[in-house]
Scaffold this motif. Sequence first.
Motif, PDB file in Angstrom:
ATOM      1  N   VAL A  24       6.332  11.490  67.043  1.00  0.00           N
ATOM      2  CA  VAL A  24       5.307  12.477  67.422  1.00  0.00           C
ATOM      3  C   VAL A  24       5.229  12.593  68.938  1.00  0.00           C
ATOM      4  CG1 VAL A  24       2.827  12.931  67.458  1.00  0.00           C
ATOM      5  CG2 VAL A  24       3.943  12.242  65.327  1.00  0.00           C
ATOM      6  N   SER A  25       5.225  11.441  69.595  1.00  0.00           N
ATOM      7  CA  SER A  25       5.136  11.427  71.051  1.00  0.00           C
ATOM      8  C   SER A  25       6.319  12.170  71.677  1.00  0.00           C
ATOM      9  CB  SER A  25       5.101   9.985  71.534  1.00  0.00           C
ATOM     10  OG  SER A  25       5.224   9.925  72.930  1.00  0.00           O
ATOM     11  N   SER A  26       7.525  11.925  71.121  1.00  0.00           N
ATOM     12  CA  SER A  26       8.717  12.587  71.645  1.00  0.00           C
ATOM     13  C   SER A  26       8.637  14.097  71.474  1.00  0.00           C
ATOM     14  CB  SER A  26       9.953  12.032  70.929  1.00  0.00           C
ATOM     15  OG  SER A  26      11.068  12.873  71.123  1.00  0.00           O
ATOM     16  N   MET A  27       8.200  14.536  70.290  1.00  0.00           N
ATOM     17  CA  MET A  27       8.089  15.981  70.049  1.00  0.00           C
ATOM     18  C   MET A  27       7.069  16.606  70.979  1.00  0.00           C
ATOM     19  SD  MET A  27       8.428  16.456  65.907  1.00  0.00           S
ATOM     20  CE  MET A  27       7.546  15.009  65.336  1.00  0.00           C
ATOM     21  N   ASN A  28       5.928  15.978  71.095  1.00  0.00           N
ATOM     22  CA  ASN A  28       4.864  16.521  71.942  1.00  0.00           C
ATOM     23  C   ASN A  28       5.289  16.612  73.398  1.00  0.00           C
ATOM     24  OD1 ASN A  28       3.057  16.987  69.911  1.00  0.00           O
ATOM     25  ND2 ASN A  28       1.826  15.139  70.268  1.00  0.00           N
ATOM     26  N   ALA A  29       6.069  15.613  73.824  1.00  0.00           N
ATOM     27  CA  ALA A  29       6.488  15.578  75.225  1.00  0.00           C
ATOM     28  C   ALA A  29       7.484  16.685  75.533  1.00  0.00           C
ATOM     29  CB  ALA A  29       7.102  14.219  75.556  1.00  0.00           C
ATOM     30  N   GLN A  30       8.276  17.071  74.540  1.00  0.00           N
ATOM     31  CA  GLN A  30       9.349  18.029  74.802  1.00  0.00           C
ATOM     32  C   GLN A  30       8.918  19.482  74.659  1.00  0.00           C
ATOM     33  OE1 GLN A  30      13.511  16.988  73.480  1.00  0.00           O
ATOM     34  NE2 GLN A  30      12.404  15.455  72.338  1.00  0.00           N
ATOM     35  N   ALA A  31       7.945  19.732  73.808  1.00  0.00           N
ATOM     36  CA  ALA A  31       7.524  21.116  73.612  1.00  0.00           C
ATOM     37  C   ALA A  31       6.626  21.547  74.764  1.00  0.00           C
ATOM     38  CB  ALA A  31       6.802  21.261  72.285  1.00  0.00           C
ATOM     39  N   ARG A  32       6.518  22.866  74.939  1.00  0.00           N
ATOM     40  CA  ARG A  32       5.653  23.379  75.990  1.00  0.00           C
ATOM     41  C   ARG A  32       4.198  22.964  75.732  1.00  0.00           C
ATOM     42  NH1 ARG A  32       6.656  28.074  79.052  1.00  0.00           N
ATOM     43  NH2 ARG A  32       8.084  28.893  77.500  1.00  0.00           N
ATOM     44  N   GLU A  33       3.817  23.056  74.444  1.00  0.00           N
ATOM     45  CA  GLU A  33       2.496  22.561  74.035  1.00  0.00           C
ATOM     46  C   GLU A  33       2.687  21.603  72.870  1.00  0.00           C
ATOM     47  OE1 GLU A  33       0.097  25.865  73.042  1.00  0.00           O
ATOM     48  OE2 GLU A  33       0.474  26.926  74.927  1.00  0.00           O
ATOM     49  N   PRO A  34       1.798  20.613  72.723  1.00  0.00           N
ATOM     50  CA  PRO A  34       1.936  19.612  71.653  1.00  0.00           C
ATOM     51  C   PRO A  34       2.043  20.256  70.269  1.00  0.00           C
ATOM     52  CG  PRO A  34       0.193  18.988  73.165  1.00  0.00           C
ATOM     53  CD  PRO A  34       0.638  20.356  73.582  1.00  0.00           C
ATOM     54  N   LEU A  35       2.833  19.624  69.396  1.00  0.00           N
ATOM     55  CA  LEU A  35       2.934  20.073  68.007  1.00  0.00           C
ATOM     56  C   LEU A  35       1.867  19.415  67.149  1.00  0.00           C
ATOM     57  CD1 LEU A  35       6.789  20.015  67.358  1.00  0.00           C
ATOM     58  CD2 LEU A  35       5.400  21.665  68.600  1.00  0.00           C
ATOM     59  N   VAL A  36       1.420  18.239  67.593  1.00  0.00           N
ATOM     60  CA  VAL A  36       0.446  17.460  66.831  1.00  0.00           C
ATOM     61  C   VAL A  36      -0.704  17.090  67.753  1.00  0.00           C
ATOM     62  CG1 VAL A  36       0.047  15.315  65.572  1.00  0.00           C
ATOM     63  CG2 VAL A  36       2.221  16.529  65.289  1.00  0.00           C
ATOM     64  N   SER A  37      -1.917  17.332  67.269  1.00  0.00           N
ATOM     65  CA  SER A  37      -3.111  16.970  68.027  1.00  0.00           C
ATOM     66  C   SER A  37      -3.741  15.739  67.382  1.00  0.00           C
ATOM     67  CB  SER A  37      -4.080  18.148  68.019  1.00  0.00           C
ATOM     68  OG  SER A  37      -5.361  17.727  68.418  1.00  0.00           O
ATOM     69  N   ALA A  97      -4.861  13.128  62.797  1.00  0.00           N
ATOM     70  CA  ALA A  97      -3.873  13.979  63.459  1.00  0.00           C
ATOM     71  C   ALA A  97      -3.696  15.252  62.651  1.00  0.00           C
ATOM     72  CB  ALA A  97      -2.539  13.252  63.580  1.00  0.00           C
ATOM     73  N   VAL A  98      -3.633  16.372  63.335  1.00  0.00           N
ATOM     74  CA  VAL A  98      -3.388  17.667  62.676  1.00  0.00           C
ATOM     75  C   VAL A  98      -2.323  18.437  63.451  1.00  0.00           C
ATOM     76  CG1 VAL A  98      -5.706  17.861  61.725  1.00  0.00           C
ATOM     77  CG2 VAL A  98      -5.228  18.783  63.988  1.00  0.00           C
ATOM     78  N   LEU A  99      -1.653  19.353  62.752  1.00  0.00           N
ATOM     79  CA  LEU A  99      -0.687  20.215  63.413  1.00  0.00           C
ATOM     80  C   LEU A  99      -1.414  21.278  64.219  1.00  0.00           C
ATOM     81  CD1 LEU A  99       2.202  20.859  60.871  1.00  0.00           C
ATOM     82  CD2 LEU A  99       1.682  18.874  62.272  1.00  0.00           C
ATOM     83  N   THR A 100      -0.969  21.517  65.415  1.00  0.00           N
ATOM     84  CA  THR A 100      -1.465  22.638  66.203  1.00  0.00           C
ATOM     85  C   THR A 100      -0.797  23.917  65.694  1.00  0.00           C
ATOM     86  OG1 THR A 100       0.333  22.459  67.797  1.00  0.00           O
ATOM     87  CG2 THR A 100      -1.625  21.136  68.214  1.00  0.00           C
ATOM     88  N   PRO A 101      -1.283  25.088  66.083  1.00  0.00           N
ATOM     89  CA  PRO A 101      -0.584  26.333  65.742  1.00  0.00           C
ATOM     90  C   PRO A 101       0.883  26.273  66.170  1.00  0.00           C
ATOM     91  CG  PRO A 101      -2.735  26.833  66.651  1.00  0.00           C
ATOM     92  CD  PRO A 101      -2.568  25.349  66.764  1.00  0.00           C
ATOM     93  N   THR A 102       1.141  25.722  67.335  1.00  0.00           N
ATOM     94  CA  THR A 102       2.524  25.540  67.787  1.00  0.00           C
ATOM     95  C   THR A 102       3.297  24.684  66.798  1.00  0.00           C
ATOM     96  OG1 THR A 102       1.819  25.676  70.097  1.00  0.00           O
ATOM     97  CG2 THR A 102       3.938  24.650  69.664  1.00  0.00           C
ATOM     98  N   GLY A 103       2.659  23.614  66.318  1.00  0.00           N
ATOM     99  CA  GLY A 103       3.302  22.743  65.347  1.00  0.00           C
ATOM    100  C   GLY A 103       3.596  23.460  64.039  1.00  0.00           C
ATOM    101  N   GLU A 104       2.641  24.260  63.598  1.00  0.00           N
ATOM    102  CA  GLU A 104       2.837  25.036  62.365  1.00  0.00           C
ATOM    103  C   GLU A 104       4.031  25.970  62.510  1.00  0.00           C
ATOM    104  OE1 GLU A 104       1.239  24.782  59.555  1.00  0.00           O
ATOM    105  OE2 GLU A 104      -0.725  23.887  59.960  1.00  0.00           O
ATOM    106  N   GLN A 105       4.119  26.595  63.666  1.00  0.00           N
ATOM    107  CA  GLN A 105       5.219  27.534  63.901  1.00  0.00           C
ATOM    108  C   GLN A 105       6.562  26.818  63.924  1.00  0.00           C
ATOM    109  OE1 GLN A 105       4.931  29.641  67.630  1.00  0.00           O
ATOM    110  NE2 GLN A 105       6.989  30.527  67.382  1.00  0.00           N
ATOM    111  N   ALA A 106       6.620  25.684  64.631  1.00  0.00           N
ATOM    112  CA  ALA A 106       7.862  24.910  64.684  1.00  0.00           C
ATOM    113  C   ALA A 106       8.265  24.465  63.284  1.00  0.00           C
ATOM    114  CB  ALA A 106       7.688  23.698  65.598  1.00  0.00           C
ATOM    115  N   LEU A 107       7.278  24.006  62.520  1.00  0.00           N
ATOM    116  CA  LEU A 107       7.527  23.580  61.145  1.00  0.00           C
ATOM    117  C   LEU A 107       8.163  24.706  60.335  1.00  0.00           C
ATOM    118  CD1 LEU A 107       6.962  21.369  58.934  1.00  0.00           C
ATOM    119  CD2 LEU A 107       4.786  22.514  58.544  1.00  0.00           C
ATOM    120  N   ALA A 108       7.544  25.868  60.374  1.00  0.00           N
ATOM    121  CA  ALA A 108       8.026  26.987  59.566  1.00  0.00           C
ATOM    122  C   ALA A 108       9.432  27.405  59.984  1.00  0.00           C
ATOM    123  CB  ALA A 108       7.061  28.164  59.695  1.00  0.00           C
ATOM    124  N   GLU A 109       9.660  27.495  61.284  1.00  0.00           N
ATOM    125  CA  GLU A 109      10.956  27.983  61.746  1.00  0.00           C
ATOM    126  C   GLU A 109      12.066  26.975  61.456  1.00  0.00           C
ATOM    127  OE1 GLU A 109      11.219  29.823  65.559  1.00  0.00           O
ATOM    128  OE2 GLU A 109       9.179  30.603  65.480  1.00  0.00           O
TER     129      GLU A 109
END
Lengths: 119, 119
Positions: free
Chosen positions: B62-75, B86-98
């Motif tokens: 989780v830490s690695s993903m959050n650090a690399q994306a422009r905005e965190p995937l997990v809050s 912990a919940v997925l941010t909208p950014t996380g939801e989008q990354a998940l779907a894509e």
Amino acid sequence: MKDLLPDTTSYRVNGRLWIEGPTDRFLGIGRLELLQHIKVQGSISKAAQAMSMSYKRAWELVSSMNAQAREPLVSTQTGGQRGGGAVLTPTGEQALAEFEAMQARFRAFMEQETARLLA
Amino acid sequence: MKDLLPDTTSYRVNGRLWIEGPTDRFLGIGRLELLQHIKVQGSISKAAQAMSMSYKRAWELVSSMNAQAREPLVSTQTGGQRGGGAVLTPTGEQALAEFEAMQARFRAFMEQETARLLA
DNA sequence: CGGCGTTATGTTTGCTCGGGAATAACGCTG
DNA sequence: CAGCGTTATTCCCGAGCAAACATAACGCCG
């Protein structure tokens, strides 16, 4: 996806592809490169050296491939002119060619996905 | 290829696909499944437990993903109602779907190659 | 205000995989 | 017939990596 990545150009899709049987892996990129080197070098030990892989590992990979195919991919000889050697059998040549083609299609797929990533 | 394999039906093409950045891996099948579990469970520790993964490893991913994306995937939140979560941010939801879609295309590619293997 | 479940993080432990050394056998070749 | 370079195989060891363990902080809730 591109809008959630910081520097869009430095990210890319990568992956590994292989053919697996009921027990072991049969052919992957590592084994493919080993076959290519054996074809050029005419020996397992030289091929291993050229890939900076240990002879033991190279031999194990060859052994695994030969055991899984209907006929050996690599034919070996101990002793003789140059101390022995290893060459690809016709079966080995065929496997090499076909898996090279599969790898090429896989590379194309990854490039397409990378392009989609940044679109 | 099929003529050099002993039992043609028991061999198949398999592989792994991921998105990588300049330093680390960004998204792969393991991280994808972790995101899916976090979305369902609402906590990193529960997600890790459900995947029989250690909490530390899950947190590092989780830490690695959050650090690399422009905005965190997990809050994440420490303390509170249920001890945190912990919940997925909208950014996380989008990354998940894509990435789920990319994985689906990859599965299709592998099935196609498996079919070609036996043709 | 003490307890609980969680995030967050460092430390230690343990296990697996591959590397390297050691050894034998083989068959040309000088 | 001794030497060489190769295949073939066993055994031991260390590096790397993930699990396990330990600990702190946090904030609601009874």
